[in-house]
Design a protein around this motif. Structure first.
Motif, PDB file in Angstrom:
ATOM      1  N   ARG A  27       0.809  -1.217   0.000  1.00  0.00           N
ATOM      2  CA  ARG A  27       0.000   0.000   0.000  1.00  0.00           C
ATOM      3  C   ARG A  27       0.844   1.268   0.000  1.00  0.00           C
ATOM      4  O   ARG A  27       0.542   2.231  -0.696  1.00  0.00           O
ATOM      5  N   HIS A  28       1.885   1.283   0.816  1.00  0.00           N
ATOM      6  CA  HIS A  28       2.643   2.511   1.034  1.00  0.00           C
ATOM      7  C   HIS A  28       4.004   2.526   0.333  1.00  0.00           C
ATOM      8  O   HIS A  28       4.638   3.580   0.250  1.00  0.00           O
ATOM      9  N   GLY A  29       4.467   1.382  -0.139  1.00  0.00           N
ATOM     10  CA  GLY A  29       5.772   1.312  -0.767  1.00  0.00           C
ATOM     11  C   GLY A  29       6.875   1.061   0.240  1.00  0.00           C
ATOM     12  O   GLY A  29       6.743   1.359   1.434  1.00  0.00           O
ATOM     13  N   ALA A  30       7.969   0.508  -0.225  1.00  0.00           N
ATOM     14  CA  ALA A  30       9.062   0.111   0.670  1.00  0.00           C
ATOM     15  C   ALA A  30       9.731   1.320   1.323  1.00  0.00           C
ATOM     16  O   ALA A  30      10.182   1.233   2.465  1.00  0.00           O
ATOM     17  N   ARG A  31       9.793   2.450   0.643  1.00  0.00           N
ATOM     18  CA  ARG A  31      10.488   3.623   1.190  1.00  0.00           C
ATOM     19  C   ARG A  31       9.899   4.043   2.523  1.00  0.00           C
ATOM     20  O   ARG A  31      10.617   4.249   3.509  1.00  0.00           O
TER      21      ARG A  31
END
Length: 412
Positions: free
Chosen positions: A64-68
Motif C-alpha cells: 500500500r505505502h511502498g518500501a520507502r
C-alpha cells in the motif's frame, strides 16, 4: 539507480553492522547483565523471531505505502531499541530491546530493500540486488572492529547509544531524502494474500498476466516449489546467521587469541564481497539457483577442512576463504532465487511468505550453535553445519530441475 544503491548500502551496512554487537561483546554483555553466554546470543534469536513474525504483517504495508515509507519507519523504531539495550539491566529489558530491534529490522533490513529494488527495477532487480549485496557484505568487516574499539574505550552501553544515534540521525534522513517516492500505490494483487497461486515467471521477463486468472495457475506445482525455496534458503540461513554470530568464539576455540579472532573474523566480509563480486560481474549469465548450487557445494568442504585441520593455521585460513566465498555467494542466492520463479508482481508476496521461516531459522541458529559450541565443542558444531549444508545442496539440486522454461510458456 546509483544513488539509490549507495543510500541502501550505507543504511544496510549500519543496520546489519550495529545489530552484530553480541558477536563481538557477547561475553561482556553476559558478565555485566549476569546472564549466560547462550542467553546473550538468544537476544539475536529474538531479533530474527520478531523479524519473521512481522514479515507477513508488513506485506500489506509494503504493497500500500511502498518500501520507502516502511523503511523510514523501521529505521526510526531502531533508535529506541538501541536505547533500551543501552539501559538494560537484566533479561526482561535485554530481550525487550531485541524485540524492538526485530520489529525495526523487519521493516528496513534486507527483504525491505529487495522489495524496493523490485519496485524500481522490476524483473531486472537481480543485478541491482547483487550490486547492493556487493557493498553491504562489508558490514561485519567495518562494524566488528568499530564495536570492539568503542566497547574497549567507552563500554558496550555507550556503543549502543552511538548506534541509536546512527539509526536515527543517519539512516532515517538517508531513506527519507535519498530514496525515490513511489509514483502510486497499486492495488495489491491476489498473490499477496495467496502467494502459492501465483504463476512462476519465466526467467528474465514478467509472467503472462493470463496466468493469474482462475484456472490458469498451477497451485500444486507453485506451492511445492515455494516450499523447496523456503527449505533451501532457510537451511543456508541457519548456517550463515548461526556461524556469523559465533564465528569469533569458534575461532577462539581453534586456539586463536581474542584480538586475532576478531581480526580474522572481520576479514570474512572481504572474502564474501569477493564472491558477490564474481556473481555480480557474471550479470545475467546464470540465475540464483545456479549461484546457490556452486556456492552451496563449497560449504561442506569448508566444514570438513576445519574439522580435519584440528586447529592448524592453514586449515583455519582455508576454512575462512572457502566458507567466505560460499556464504558470500549464497547471500546473493537467498535474495535472487525467488526471482527465478516469480515476476516482480508476485515477488513481494513470495518474499514476505519466505521471510517468516527464513527469520525463524535465523532466529534459532545463534542460540543453538552457541549452545552446541559451549557444551559439545567445535567439532559437533561443524558436524551440524555440515549436515545442514548437505541438505540445502540437495534441495537446490531439486530446484534446479524446476526452473521455468521459455518454451513451456510458449506451449501453454
Amino acid at each position: 539507480m546509483v544513488v539509490v544503491l549507495i543510500v541502501l548500502a550505507i543504511g544496510q551496512i549500519i543496520g546489519w553492522g550495529t545489530i552484530g554487537l553480541p558477536a563481538v561483546v557477547g561475553r561482556q554483555l553476559a558478565a555485566d547483565l549476569g546472564m549466560d553466554i547462550v542467553e546473550v546470543f538468544a537476544g539475536t534469536s529474538v531479533l530474527y523471531l520478531v523479524m519473521g513474525f512481522c514479515a507477513p504483517l508488513l506485506a500489506n504495508a509494503f504493497g500500500r505505502h511502498g518500501a520507502r515509507r516502511v523503511m523510514i519507519a523501521g529505521a526510526a523504531v531502531a533508535t529506541p531499541g538501541f536505547l533500551m539495550l543501552a539501559f538494560s539491566r537484566g533479561e526482561v529489558s535485554y530481550f525487550t530491546a531485541w524485540m524492538i530491534l526485530g520489529s525495526a529490522g523487519s521493516a528496513c533490513l534486507s527483504t525491505a530493500t529487495y522489495i524496493l529494488l523490485s519496485e524500481i527495477a522490476g524483473s531486472d532487480a537481480k543485478r541491482s540486488i547483487g550490486a547492493l549485496m556487493l557493498m553491504t557484505g562489508l558490514s561485519s568487516t567495518i562494524f566488528w572492529p568499530i564495536t570492539a574499539l568503542l566497547s574497549a574505550e567507552a563500554g558496550w552501553r555507550v556503543t549502543c547509544l552511538v548506534y541509536a544515534a546512527a539509526m536515527g540521525l543517519v539512516c532515517v534522513p538517508l531513506y527519507m531524502f535519498g530514496l525515490p517516492q513511489r509514483a502510486r500505490a497499486p492495488v495489491l494483487p491476489r498473490a499477496v494474500a495467496d502467494p502459492p497461486m501465483a504463476e512462476p515467471a519465466v526467467v528474465g521477463r514478467a509472467a503472462d498476466p493470463k496466468s493469474a486468472a482462475p484456472g490458469h495457475g498451477r497451485r500444486k506445482a507453485a506451492t511445492s516449489t515455494l516450499y523447496l525455496i523456503i527449505a533451501a534458503i532457510s537451511l543456508n540461513a541457519f548456517i550463515a546467521f548461526g556461524l556469523g554470530a559465533v564465528l569469533i568464539e569458534l575461532l577462539k576455540s581453534q586456539g586463536l587469541a581474542p584480538a586475532e579472532a576478531i581480526a580474522l573474523g572481520s576479514s570474512l566480509g572481504i572474502v564474501q564481497v569477493s564472491a558477490r563480486g564474481i556473481d555480480f560481474l557474471g550479470g545475467g549469465r546464470w540465475d540464483g539457483v545456479t549461484t546457490g548450487l556452486f556456492a552451496g557445494a563449497a560449504l561442506p568442504v569448508a566444514m570438513l577442512l576445519l574439522m580435519l585441520g584440528q586447529g592448524l593455521h592453514w586449515s583455519i585460513v582455508g576454512f575462512m576463504v572457502i566458507y567466505g566465498l560460499g556464504s558470500g555467494a549464497l547471500a546473493v542466492a537467498r535474495a535472487t532465487i525467488p526471482l527465478v520463479f516469480y515476476d516482480s508482481t508476485s515477488y513481494v508476496a513470495a518474499a514476505s511468505r519466505i521471510a517468516l521461516p527464513l527469520n525463524l531459522m535465523s532466529a534459532v541458529a545463534p542460540a543453538v550453535l552457541a549452545g552446541v559450541l559451549t557444551r559439545f565443542g567445535a567439532d559437533m558444531l561443524l558436524g551440524l553445519a555440515l549436515l545442514c549444508s548437505c541438505a540445502a545442496l540437495a534441495v537446490l539440486a531439486i530446484l534446479s530441475q524446476r526452473r521455468p522454461r521459455l518454451r513451456d510458456t510458449a506451449q501453454s
